[in-house]
Design a protein around this motif. Sequence first.
Motif, PDB file in Angstrom:
ATOM      1  N   ALA A 173       0.847  -1.195   0.000  1.00 28.48           N
ATOM      2  CA  ALA A 173       0.000   0.000   0.000  1.00 28.48           C
ATOM      3  C   ALA A 173       0.879   1.240   0.000  1.00 28.48           C
ATOM      4  O   ALA A 173       1.861   1.318   0.742  1.00 28.48           O
ATOM      5  CB  ALA A 173      -0.909  -0.001   1.218  1.00 28.48           C
ATOM      6  N   ASN A 179      -4.155  -3.377  -1.636  1.00 28.26           N
ATOM      7  CA  ASN A 179      -4.986  -2.175  -1.660  1.00 28.26           C
ATOM      8  C   ASN A 179      -4.119  -0.954  -1.390  1.00 28.26           C
ATOM      9  O   ASN A 179      -3.264  -0.977  -0.503  1.00 28.26           O
ATOM     10  CB  ASN A 179      -6.079  -2.260  -0.592  1.00 28.26           C
ATOM     11  CG  ASN A 179      -7.108  -3.327  -0.898  1.00 28.26           C
ATOM     12  OD1 ASN A 179      -7.486  -3.517  -2.040  1.00 28.26           O
ATOM     13  ND2 ASN A 179      -7.555  -4.040   0.117  1.00 28.26           N
ATOM     14  N   GLU A 207      -0.225   1.122  -6.533  1.00 28.58           N
ATOM     15  CA  GLU A 207      -0.546   1.610  -7.870  1.00 28.58           C
ATOM     16  C   GLU A 207       0.476   1.115  -8.884  1.00 28.58           C
ATOM     17  O   GLU A 207       1.683   1.287  -8.693  1.00 28.58           O
ATOM     18  CB  GLU A 207      -0.595   3.141  -7.866  1.00 28.58           C
ATOM     19  CG  GLU A 207      -1.124   3.724  -9.169  1.00 28.58           C
ATOM     20  CD  GLU A 207      -1.429   5.211  -9.043  1.00 28.58           C
ATOM     21  OE1 GLU A 207      -2.618   5.575  -9.030  1.00 28.58           O
ATOM     22  OE2 GLU A 207      -0.478   5.998  -8.942  1.00 28.58           O
ATOM     23  N   GLY A 236      -5.071  -3.230  -5.886  1.00 28.21           N
ATOM     24  CA  GLY A 236      -4.844  -1.789  -5.904  1.00 28.21           C
ATOM     25  C   GLY A 236      -5.346  -1.168  -7.192  1.00 28.21           C
ATOM     26  O   GLY A 236      -6.368  -1.570  -7.738  1.00 28.21           O
TER      27      GLY A 236
END
Length: 262
Positions: free
Chosen positions: A163, A182, A185, A200
Amino acid sequence: MSNNQGSKPIELKISTVVAVSAILRTTELAAIDAALKQATGGAPDYFDHDLVVVDVSGCGQDIGSIDWPALTALFRTYQLNLVAVRGAPSDLQSQIVAHGLSIDTLAQQRQETRESEPAAIHAAPAPAAAPPAPTAPVIERVVERVEVPTAMPAMIVDAPVRAGQRIYARGSDLIVNAIVNNGAELIADGSIHVYAPLRGRALAGASGNSDARIFTLSMEAELVSIAGVYRTFDGGLPKDLAKQPAQVRLEGDRIDILSIRA
């Protein structure tokens, strides 16, 4: 005495900047606020202190009425940091700079280059006039980058993506052989392959490649994007796709998610 006498006090390198592009079609702060609220679903952490480049070329004659400090403050409430402006007329650029913002000269140079290109000998018929643009601003995440002339090998990541971690495969595909958590990116100029759960955000075709795709063995993404067109899943994924092997592709201006069956 410093122990770093042999080192350079500053080192400059070319860096790819991931930013959010906000295309304004109105100068009304209330309308912009409402559009941002709708785009984020009211989630206070939808953006993570991302940089913002504002395109004001669609504001017409109202462009001179933009309240730059108020606009900057508004974006900040959505964890967006306004840093640059594109599409502003030359007579307003000094005013914009005085408010601590930069002028996106690279986009202006690209536009001037296109306008200076000679017209084709056999020009196609002029298209019909487009309908008036809607007044709501468009918010989209893009990658500001220089064109990469040659293909590069795929970037391969074997470790889990945590994360808050952001990985960008410049000019290539991105292959991840571990879970994408989650809040993480993934960004790639090519396609993205995740041979594990994708929980994510995944943004493929970041430099504008609409043929790029996203593949995962377990579709659990928060957001997916192809060439700047994105789709979120605030209401959850369809039951037949959730936690299943899937691919994401762009059809026109629509994001499609398709099941991958053995």
